[in-house]
Design a protein around this motif. Structure first.
Motif, PDB file in Angstrom:
ATOM      1  N   THR A 189       0.785  -1.129  -0.033  1.00  0.00           N
ATOM      2  CA  THR A 189       0.053  -0.155  -0.077  1.00  0.00           C
ATOM      3  C   THR A 189       0.699   1.260   0.037  1.00  0.00           C
ATOM      4  N   ILE A 190       0.758   2.258  -0.746  1.00  0.00           N
ATOM      5  CA  ILE A 190       1.310   3.460  -0.936  1.00  0.00           C
ATOM      6  C   ILE A 190       0.339   4.584  -0.274  1.00  0.00           C
ATOM      7  N   VAL A 191       0.870   5.311   0.532  1.00  0.00           N
ATOM      8  CA  VAL A 191       0.171   6.425   1.362  1.00  0.00           C
ATOM      9  C   VAL A 191       1.030   7.589   0.840  1.00  0.00           C
ATOM     10  N   GLY A 192       0.583   8.367  -0.141  1.00  0.00           N
ATOM     11  CA  GLY A 192       1.188   9.557  -0.567  1.00  0.00           C
ATOM     12  C   GLY A 192       0.593  10.939   0.233  1.00  0.00           C
ATOM     13  N   HIS A 193       1.309  11.750   1.010  1.00  0.00           N
ATOM     14  CA  HIS A 193       0.732  12.727   1.807  1.00  0.00           C
ATOM     15  C   HIS A 193       0.803  14.105   0.862  1.00  0.00           C
ATOM     16  N   GLY A 194       0.127  14.739   0.913  1.00  0.00           N
ATOM     17  CA  GLY A 194       0.257  16.160   0.177  1.00  0.00           C
ATOM     18  C   GLY A 194       0.914  15.947  -1.163  1.00  0.00           C
ATOM     19  N   ALA A 227      -3.566  17.432  -3.121  1.00  0.00           N
ATOM     20  CA  ALA A 227      -4.571  18.441  -3.810  1.00  0.00           C
ATOM     21  C   ALA A 227      -4.755  17.873  -5.299  1.00  0.00           C
ATOM     22  N   SER A 228      -3.861  16.899  -5.637  1.00  0.00           N
ATOM     23  CA  SER A 228      -3.689  16.472  -7.210  1.00  0.00           C
ATOM     24  C   SER A 228      -2.922  15.235  -7.219  1.00  0.00           C
ATOM     25  N   ALA A 229      -3.427  14.337  -8.304  1.00  0.00           N
ATOM     26  CA  ALA A 229      -2.418  13.204  -8.460  1.00  0.00           C
ATOM     27  C   ALA A 229      -1.693  13.287  -9.686  1.00  0.00           C
ATOM     28  N   GLY A 230      -1.791  14.396 -10.555  1.00  0.00           N
ATOM     29  CA  GLY A 230      -1.497  14.499 -11.925  1.00  0.00           C
ATOM     30  C   GLY A 230      -1.844  13.707 -12.883  1.00  0.00           C
ATOM     31  N   GLY A 282      -3.712  -0.216  -8.336  1.00  0.00           N
ATOM     32  CA  GLY A 282      -4.606  -0.859  -7.291  1.00  0.00           C
ATOM     33  C   GLY A 282      -5.892  -0.101  -7.096  1.00  0.00           C
ATOM     34  N   ARG A 283      -6.655  -0.264  -6.070  1.00  0.00           N
ATOM     35  CA  ARG A 283      -7.671   0.455  -5.634  1.00  0.00           C
ATOM     36  C   ARG A 283      -7.273   1.816  -4.962  1.00  0.00           C
ATOM     37  N   VAL A 284      -7.825   2.894  -5.606  1.00  0.00           N
ATOM     38  CA  VAL A 284      -7.174   4.220  -5.224  1.00  0.00           C
ATOM     39  C   VAL A 284      -8.353   4.785  -4.229  1.00  0.00           C
ATOM     40  N   TYR A 285      -7.742   5.393  -3.171  1.00  0.00           N
ATOM     41  CA  TYR A 285      -8.603   6.166  -2.038  1.00  0.00           C
ATOM     42  C   TYR A 285      -8.131   7.672  -1.819  1.00  0.00           C
ATOM     43  N   ALA A 286      -8.941   8.541  -1.542  1.00  0.00           N
ATOM     44  CA  ALA A 286      -8.333   9.902  -1.307  1.00  0.00           C
ATOM     45  C   ALA A 286      -9.148  10.339   0.080  1.00  0.00           C
ATOM     46  N   THR A 287      -8.544  11.519   0.491  1.00  0.00           N
ATOM     47  CA  THR A 287      -9.127  12.009   1.508  1.00  0.00           C
ATOM     48  C   THR A 287      -8.872  13.741   1.056  1.00  0.00           C
ATOM     49  N   SER A 288      -9.638  14.521   1.909  1.00  0.00           N
ATOM     50  CA  SER A 288      -9.753  15.882   1.568  1.00  0.00           C
ATOM     51  C   SER A 288      -8.357  16.663   1.678  1.00  0.00           C
ATOM     52  N   PRO A 289      -7.890  17.333   0.690  1.00  0.00           N
ATOM     53  CA  PRO A 289      -6.724  18.026   1.215  1.00  0.00           C
ATOM     54  C   PRO A 289      -6.939  19.292   1.987  1.00  0.00           C
ATOM     55  N   ASP A 290      -8.390  19.469   2.570  1.00  0.00           N
ATOM     56  CA  ASP A 290      -8.607  20.583   3.568  1.00  0.00           C
ATOM     57  C   ASP A 290      -8.450  20.022   4.962  1.00  0.00           C
TER      58      ASP A 290
END
Length: 208
Positions: A103-108, A134-137, A148-156
């Motif tokens: 699992t990759i966790v990319g912060h900001g 804010a963006s994944a490009g 794999g499966r992509v998850y996201a959280t609010s950048p706020d």
């Protein structure tokens, strides 16, 4: 830098930090890795889990610098190569009944690095969490090859200040196609993972 040996682990987490992180500020990152490891491990020597803090790229020093995609572009190839190496060593030395779950966790801004790596090189991982990113490009999650499966959280919430609408749409927007995670009430310092630990546990273990 890893907490526990990823070659032997059944579950591997690669955390990519964002703005303002680097070799001179490693102590808080290592503390976060230790905290996350202890959330899963049965003891200090549990080799079923490994948490890697990946900082093999030059991070932008400020939100203004984060408007520049070159930091992420330069790190993307290194990240893709690193993940490919994880797969090889896991197959050679892994102690589980099957391949490791990565699992990759990319912060900001770290999420942008992961996004570019998946978009331009492909990532052989089981899940990608864009944490406060804010963006994944890329315009949609389908553009993240091998993620794999992509998850996201609010950048706020617990973002790192990377500007919106510079490198593409927010990953938590309805049209992007990621599964959006909701924050919980808990917090610990400025550790961005804490509010999402119940969801991260399921993602990392593959029990979602």
């Amino acid at each position: 830098m890893s907490r526990s040996n990823p070659d032997h682990a059944r579950y591997v987490v690669v955390v990519i930090p964002g703005i303002g992180t680097g070799p001179l500020g490693l102590e808080p990152l290592l503390q976060r890795a230790e905290f996350l490891y202890r959330e899963f491990a049965s003891g200090p020597d549990d080799q079923a889990y490994s948490v890697i803090t990946w900082v093999d790229y030059r991070t932008p020093s400020s939100p203004k610098d984060a408007r520049d995609p070159s930091f992420a572009q330069q790190g993307a190839a290194s990240l893709a190569s690193f993940v490919a190496g994880l797969r090889v060593t896991s197959e050679l030395y892994g102690r589980g009944p099957g391949p490791a779950r990565i699992t990759i966790v990319g912060h900001g801004y770290g999420g942008l690095v992961a996004g570019f790596a998946a978009r331009d090189h492909g990532l052989d991982v089981d899940a990608l969490v864009l944490l406060g990113c804010a963006s994944a490009g890329t315009g949609t999650a389908s553009g993240l090859r091998g993620a794999g499966r992509v998850y996201a959280t609010s950048p706020d919430v617990n973002g790192d200040g990377t500007p919106y609408d510079v490198h593409g749409p927010r990953p938590d927007s309805p049209g992007f196609g990621a599964t959006v995670l909701q924050p919980g009430p808990l917090s610990y310092g400025d550790d961005p993972t804490v509010r999402y630990l119940p969801s991260l546990r399921k993602i990392i273990l593959g029990t979602v």
